[in-house]
Design an enzyme around this catalytic site. Structure first.
Site: not given
Ligand code: ADP
Length: 580
Positions: A279, A281, A283
């Site tokens: 994905n 980021c 992880e």
């Molecule tokens: P959150 O805190 O908003 O739940 P995270 O920062 O933990 O999100 O990111 C987790 C995953 O969510 C990322 O690895 C990615 O797959 C998805 N993600 C994060 N930001 C975005 C975004 N702006 N658009 C689409 N997917 C995102």
């Protein structure tokens, strides 16, 4: 389900409420708020509890379960990933954050992938792709007699398409682009983000292997392989490519690296194919067309500070409930494509992780860059992984194992049965940590006091409450000190602060790269999927420092690594006043 009128209050900070209202609360046609934050959490809790009615056996009444889920979130002990908070119980109903889509080597398949990505972005999910199957630039196109434009030019189209799909005004869409190190266009790929702003909607990673790393060590060559013919079409010196990777990461943070063979060694369902990508980021490695929903436990809510311990029993209980929640999310979610629904339901992967790790260390007065922190990290994650797996086993008894279980590595070794092919992932928790009012993921605090730029340039000032309280207790919380902390972000060199406090209240910039990496490795040992971590380095860090970090990541069994050298880009998400 009607919202009961005796639900406990929310324990949200002002900043959290602001983010919640702006990003998560449902809006009407004029942008008016359609629900209160309390109604929002009830909407999510009720929807996720209701999905359980599909099963014959359930130990809870629906309302009792919804109340438990509500409590878990309202007390900020656990949050599911953003799409679940946004979309559970709504018409859209797409609840997963992570997707991987295949990109095949034909115009139809390439543009299908772009269209599918647009659908996913619209619903709040992020997408990862491997471009390794695309033939190299300038190779022949059989049907037209012309020449192919290659993965990099297609990457640009994906990037532009993402730019156009604003996610309902909330999320802009995030992508991961991966290319194998033996693809003929690899050098161009490594250099493509040289110009700032290029491919701004993509993180890039080069897929390495342990064999490649051994060749770097031996200063040997390795073959470039044409994706279609699988024939060798050239050779490069591994060490030169590695040096270029290090140089580019030093210049801009991109590309990162992942160890693809390691990722596949941990693939629980190799019978369904190879994992090619993660994905956005990094992880969550996934099969083509697979999606995964994540959730994070806020460890700072489990600190028993006077006893210098964790509330292990409370943690166990929350992990079990969170696993049930995340397994229910799979059934409650509406996926944008039938292929995705099928793949997700075969493996039922979930990714439970943590946030608030740095806060917990502050609470227990343990320095992030200490051996004690590393061993506590291992102990905590080992505990969470064991409990998450045990919860998944309980669910398998209740609901049956994940359908691909029999031919999975667990089935073959008689290790299960589990309800979920994977249970643990450590996410960045970029927005979740703001909602929970804690430090993000397993990251150290960026600064003790900082200005956070969120959403369209809006700025939030935050001082770490644990630090503030500790200073008050020590009788040194003068306005002068707090102003100084707001300016500098760190107390490492501040004489006004007692020595032991200076060691405990360390920030990302006080910690050397190696300590960052060792923390990632400690958590990776006990995580099924991967760990989101940025190895932050000071502006003065050298390319040799980055080379050292990459090598350590390889030696320590990490699945990938991302470094970021302070100030190497003109726009940063986090900054202290002094570095602005
Ligand atoms: P959150 O805190 O908003 O739940 P995270 O920062 O933990 O999100 O990111 C987790 C995953 O969510 C990322 O690895 C990615 O797959 C998805 N993600 C994060 N930001 C975005 C975004 N702006 N658009 C689409 N997917 C995102």
């Amino acid at each position: 389900m009607q919202m009961p009128d005796d639900l406990p209050d929310l324990s949200l900070s002002e900043n959290a409420e602001l983010v919640l209202r702006k990003r998560y609360v449902r809006k009407g046609p004029e942008g008016e708020e359609m629900e209160t934050p309390q109604e929002l959490f009830w909407r999510v809790a009720a929807a996720i509890a209701a999905s359980e009615t599909a099963y014959e056996q359930t130990p809870f009444s629906q309302e009792a379960l919804a109340r438990r889920f509500y409590d878990l979130m309202a007390s900020c002990r656990f949050f599911p990933n953003s799409p679940t908070l946004m979309n559970a119980g709504t018409e859209l109903g797409q609840l997963a954050a992570c997707f991987v889509l295949p990109v095949g080597d034909s115009m139809e398949e390439i543009f299908d992938a772009i269209k599918y990505a647009a659908l996913i972005h619209k619903s709040g999910g992020g997408t990862g792709f491997s471009f390794s199957r695309l033939r190299a630039a300038d190779s022949r196109v059989g049907s037209t007699g012309g020449v192919a434009s290659g993965p990099i030019s297609f990457l640009r189209i994906f990037n532009t398409a993402t730019e156009q799909v604003k996610q309902g005004g909330t999320r802009r869409g995030a992508n991961m682009g991966i290319l194998r190190v033996d693809h003929p266009d690899i050098l161009e790929f490594i250099r493509v983000k040289e110009r700032e702003g290029e491919l701004n909607n993509f993180n890039l990673s080069v897929a390495l292997t342990e064999d490649f790393m051994r060749r770097v060590e031996a200063d040997a060559e390795y073959p470039l392989i044409a994706p279609q013919s699988e024939k060798e079409v050239g050779r490069l010196r591994a060490r030169e490519v590695f040096t270029l990777l290090v140089q580019k990461a030093w210049e801009s943070g991109d590309p990162g690296i992942i160890f693809l063979d390691r990722i596949n060694r941990d693939n629980p369902t190799p019978q369904l194919g190879d994992i090619e990508a993660t994905n956005p980021c990094g992880e969550q490695p996934l099969l083509p067309y697979e999606a995964c929903n994540l959730g994070s436990i806020n460890l700072s809510r489990f600190a028993d500070a006077p006893a210098q311990e964790l509330d292990w029993e409370g943690l166990r209980e929350s992990v079990h409930l969170a696993v049930r929640f995340l397994d229910n999310v799979i059934d409650a979610s509406v996926y944008p494509l039938p292929q995705i629904t099928d793949q997700v339901k075969r493996n039922r992967k979930i990714g439970l992780g943590i946030m608030g790790w740095a806060d917990l260390l502050y609470q227990l007065r343990i320095a992030y860059d200490s051996r004690q922190a590393l061993s506590l990290g291992e102990k905590v994650m080992d505990f969470i992984q064991k409990e998450a797996r045990s919860a998944s086993k309980d669910l398998a008894r209740e609901r049956g194992p994940f359908p691909a279980y029999a031919d999975s590595v667990f089935g073959k070794q008689n290790l299960g049965p589990y309800r979920n092919a994977t249970t643990t992932t450590i996410a960045p928790t970029g927005t979740l940590s703001i909602l929970a009012g804690c430090s993000s993921g397993i990251e150290p605090l960026f600064a003790l006091s900082f200005v956070r730029e969120v959403m369209d340039g809006e700025r939030l000032v935050e001082t770490n409450p644990i630090f503030r309280q500790a200073m008050e207790e020590a009788g040194c919380a003068s306005q002068r000190l707090l102003d100084e902390v707001a300016r500098k972000g760190t107390v490492r060199d501040m004489e006004l602060v007692p020595d032991d406090m200076r060691n405990v209240f360390v920030t990302a910039m006080d910690i050397d790269g190696e300590a960052h990496l060792r923390m990632q490795a400690a958590f990776q040992k006990y995580t099924d999927n991967a760990v989101s971590k940025t190895v932050n380095l000071p502006h003065e860090a050298t390319q040799e420092d980055i080379r050292h970090i990459y090598w350590l990541a390889y030696e320590q069994g990490c699945k990938g690594v991302t470094v970021y050298r302070d100030g190497c880009k003109s726009v940063q998400v986090l900054s202290t006043e002094e570095s602005r």
